[in-house]
Scaffold this motif. Structure first.
Motif, PDB file in Angstrom:
ATOM      1  N   PHE A  88       0.918  -1.276  -0.086  1.00  0.00           N
ATOM      2  CA  PHE A  88      -0.138   0.157   0.157  1.00  0.00           C
ATOM      3  C   PHE A  88       0.730   1.199   0.073  1.00  0.00           C
ATOM      4  N   ALA A  89       1.810   1.479   1.036  1.00  0.00           N
ATOM      5  CA  ALA A  89       2.712   2.587   0.909  1.00  0.00           C
ATOM      6  C   ALA A  89       3.616   2.703  -0.140  1.00  0.00           C
ATOM      7  N   GLY A  90       3.962   1.657  -0.912  1.00  0.00           N
ATOM      8  CA  GLY A  90       4.860   1.534  -2.109  1.00  0.00           C
ATOM      9  C   GLY A  90       4.188   1.666  -3.078  1.00  0.00           C
ATOM     10  N   VAL A  91       3.524   0.382  -3.417  1.00  0.00           N
ATOM     11  CA  VAL A  91       2.805   0.120  -4.833  1.00  0.00           C
ATOM     12  C   VAL A  91       1.629   1.224  -5.027  1.00  0.00           C
ATOM     13  N   MET A  92       0.724   0.944  -4.309  1.00  0.00           N
ATOM     14  CA  MET A  92      -0.570   1.706  -4.345  1.00  0.00           C
ATOM     15  C   MET A  92      -0.202   3.223  -4.515  1.00  0.00           C
ATOM     16  N   ALA A  93       0.675   3.550  -3.730  1.00  0.00           N
ATOM     17  CA  ALA A  93       0.757   5.127  -3.564  1.00  0.00           C
ATOM     18  C   ALA A  93       1.279   5.561  -4.668  1.00  0.00           C
ATOM     19  N   SER A  94       2.114   4.838  -5.216  1.00  0.00           N
ATOM     20  CA  SER A  94       2.899   5.571  -6.691  1.00  0.00           C
ATOM     21  C   SER A  94       2.141   5.096  -7.794  1.00  0.00           C
ATOM     22  N   THR A  95       1.402   4.298  -7.888  1.00  0.00           N
ATOM     23  CA  THR A  95       0.448   3.758  -9.112  1.00  0.00           C
ATOM     24  C   THR A  95      -0.864   4.354  -9.016  1.00  0.00           C
ATOM     25  N   THR A  96      -1.486   4.951  -7.915  1.00  0.00           N
ATOM     26  CA  THR A  96      -2.797   5.131  -8.011  1.00  0.00           C
ATOM     27  C   THR A  96      -3.317   6.176  -9.156  1.00  0.00           C
ATOM     28  N   ILE A  97      -2.543   7.235  -9.588  1.00  0.00           N
ATOM     29  CA  ILE A  97      -2.717   8.137 -10.512  1.00  0.00           C
ATOM     30  C   ILE A  97      -2.692   7.216 -11.816  1.00  0.00           C
ATOM     31  N   LEU A  98      -2.016   6.390 -12.126  1.00  0.00           N
ATOM     32  CA  LEU A  98      -2.029   5.526 -13.231  1.00  0.00           C
ATOM     33  C   LEU A  98      -3.173   4.730 -13.375  1.00  0.00           C
ATOM     34  N   TRP A  99      -3.650   4.310 -12.473  1.00  0.00           N
ATOM     35  CA  TRP A  99      -4.865   3.228 -12.078  1.00  0.00           C
ATOM     36  C   TRP A  99      -6.356   4.040 -12.392  1.00  0.00           C
ATOM     37  N   LEU A 100      -6.255   5.277 -11.837  1.00  0.00           N
ATOM     38  CA  LEU A 100      -7.168   6.091 -12.068  1.00  0.00           C
ATOM     39  C   LEU A 100      -7.425   6.757 -13.151  1.00  0.00           C
TER      40      LEU A 100
ATOM     41  N   ALA B  62      -7.680  13.196  -3.863  1.00  0.00           N
ATOM     42  CA  ALA B  62      -8.881  13.034  -3.265  1.00  0.00           C
ATOM     43  C   ALA B  62      -9.084  11.524  -2.941  1.00  0.00           C
ATOM     44  N   PHE B  63      -8.846  10.536  -3.803  1.00  0.00           N
ATOM     45  CA  PHE B  63      -8.851   9.073  -3.681  1.00  0.00           C
ATOM     46  C   PHE B  63      -7.878   8.720  -2.762  1.00  0.00           C
TER      47      PHE B  63
ATOM     48  N   LEU C  64      10.132  -0.127  -7.958  1.00  0.00           N
ATOM     49  CA  LEU C  64       9.649  -1.420  -8.521  1.00  0.00           C
ATOM     50  C   LEU C  64       8.297  -1.540  -9.432  1.00  0.00           C
ATOM     51  N   ALA C  65       7.417  -1.023  -8.524  1.00  0.00           N
ATOM     52  CA  ALA C  65       6.046  -1.137  -9.534  1.00  0.00           C
ATOM     53  C   ALA C  65       6.066  -0.216 -10.696  1.00  0.00           C
ATOM     54  N   LEU C  66       6.775   0.967 -10.667  1.00  0.00           N
ATOM     55  CA  LEU C  66       6.814   1.854 -11.864  1.00  0.00           C
ATOM     56  C   LEU C  66       7.707   1.042 -13.179  1.00  0.00           C
ATOM     57  N   GLY C  67       8.663   0.674 -12.527  1.00  0.00           N
ATOM     58  CA  GLY C  67       9.611  -0.377 -13.589  1.00  0.00           C
ATOM     59  C   GLY C  67       8.777  -1.572 -14.062  1.00  0.00           C
ATOM     60  N   LEU C  68       7.918  -2.190 -13.264  1.00  0.00           N
ATOM     61  CA  LEU C  68       6.984  -3.058 -13.801  1.00  0.00           C
ATOM     62  C   LEU C  68       5.991  -2.836 -14.901  1.00  0.00           C
ATOM     63  N   VAL C  69       5.480  -1.625 -14.546  1.00  0.00           N
ATOM     64  CA  VAL C  69       4.178  -1.111 -15.229  1.00  0.00           C
ATOM     65  C   VAL C  69       4.435  -1.338 -16.819  1.00  0.00           C
ATOM     66  N   PRO C  70       5.486  -1.127 -17.310  1.00  0.00           N
ATOM     67  CA  PRO C  70       5.851  -1.017 -18.736  1.00  0.00           C
ATOM     68  C   PRO C  70       5.601  -2.499 -19.645  1.00  0.00           C
ATOM     69  N   ARG C  71       5.912  -3.384 -18.550  1.00  0.00           N
ATOM     70  CA  ARG C  71       6.214  -4.873 -18.812  1.00  0.00           C
ATOM     71  C   ARG C  71       4.703  -5.641 -18.655  1.00  0.00           C
TER      72      ARG C  71
ATOM     73  N   GLN D  18       1.679  -4.010 -17.300  1.00  0.00           N
ATOM     74  CA  GLN D  18       0.447  -3.137 -17.361  1.00  0.00           C
ATOM     75  C   GLN D  18       0.386  -2.919 -15.824  1.00  0.00           C
ATOM     76  N   ILE D  19      -0.714  -1.885 -15.422  1.00  0.00           N
ATOM     77  CA  ILE D  19      -1.062  -1.532 -13.935  1.00  0.00           C
ATOM     78  C   ILE D  19      -1.766  -2.908 -13.393  1.00  0.00           C
ATOM     79  N   SER D  20      -2.404  -3.603 -14.286  1.00  0.00           N
ATOM     80  CA  SER D  20      -3.468  -4.628 -13.888  1.00  0.00           C
ATOM     81  C   SER D  20      -2.264  -5.966 -13.487  1.00  0.00           C
ATOM     82  N   GLY D  21      -1.320  -6.086 -14.125  1.00  0.00           N
ATOM     83  CA  GLY D  21      -0.535  -7.211 -13.716  1.00  0.00           C
ATOM     84  C   GLY D  21       0.427  -6.900 -12.604  1.00  0.00           C
ATOM     85  N   VAL D  22       0.513  -5.414 -12.259  1.00  0.00           N
ATOM     86  CA  VAL D  22       1.352  -5.351 -10.958  1.00  0.00           C
ATOM     87  C   VAL D  22       0.492  -5.008  -9.876  1.00  0.00           C
ATOM     88  N   TYR D  23      -0.737  -4.887 -10.125  1.00  0.00           N
ATOM     89  CA  TYR D  23      -1.735  -5.232  -9.132  1.00  0.00           C
ATOM     90  C   TYR D  23      -1.822  -6.811  -8.712  1.00  0.00           C
TER      91      TYR D  23
END
Length: 179
Positions: free
Chosen positions: A2-14, A37-38, A141-148, A150-155
């Motif tokens: 939550f503090a690492g992956v979710m906090a850094s990828t929320t904007i991409l997810w939204l 806000a989210f 780590l999360a942002l490095g994995l997103v290109p490979r 996607q956000i759904s795969g990281v989640y």
């Protein structure tokens, strides 16, 4: 997670839901504003989960079992975030945050239960240092994995990590004595 992956990828997810902005009648909300806000809503939900987890742990007197259930609910919520869009994904995010708040609150209590009083400060410092390390390593780590992946795969990977934690906690809950 939550503090690492979710906090850094929320904007991409939204952004998958609203694009760069959301028009609500005459109000135009940029993506960054929605993300803030989210994130605040998710943090508030997590804070509410802490006393709920503590209350449940006190009632059941089984900390590991409550942690296992919390991590399992968090894993399900994060998986829902990865697999769905719209209201279901947002509800998944809130359920995941609520449940994670309980697990995060119980970790120090569990450590306190199992350590001698003179060792509690050291034990808590290790717990919080490991948490800080995860918060620091999670974003790159999360942002490095997103290109490979996607956000759904990281989640989904995050949900798998939470599920692994839940299974470990469940194994410990089987042999747990009531506190």
């Amino acid at each position: 997670v939550f503090a690492g992956v979710m906090a850094s990828t929320t904007i991409l997810w939204l952004s998958a839901f609203v694009g760069r902005q959301l028009q609500l009648g005459p109000l135009l909300l940029p993506l960054a504003t929605l993300t803030g806000a989210f994130s605040s809503l998710r943090l508030g939900t997590s804070v509410a989960g802490a006393p709920l987890g503590g209350w449940l742990s006190d009632r059941l007197r089984r900390r590991w079992a409550v942690i296992a259930g919390s991590l399992l609910l968090s894993a399900a919520g994060v998986a829902l975030m990865a697999a769905t869009r719209g209201l279901a994904a947002i509800l998944g995010a809130l359920v995941a945050s609520l449940a994670a708040g309980g697990a995060q609150a119980l970790a120090p209590a569990l450590a306190g239960d199992q350590m001698r009083p003179e060792q509690r400060s050291r034990g808590l410092s290790v717990i919080y240092s490991v948490g800080d390390l995860g918060s620091a390593l999670g974003p790159p780590l999360a942002l490095g994995l997103v290109p490979r992946l996607q956000i759904s795969g990281v989640y989904l990977l995050s949900a798998a990590a939470l599920l692994a934690g839940a299974l470990h906690a469940l194994a410990l809950a089987v042999s747990e004595r009531r506190v």
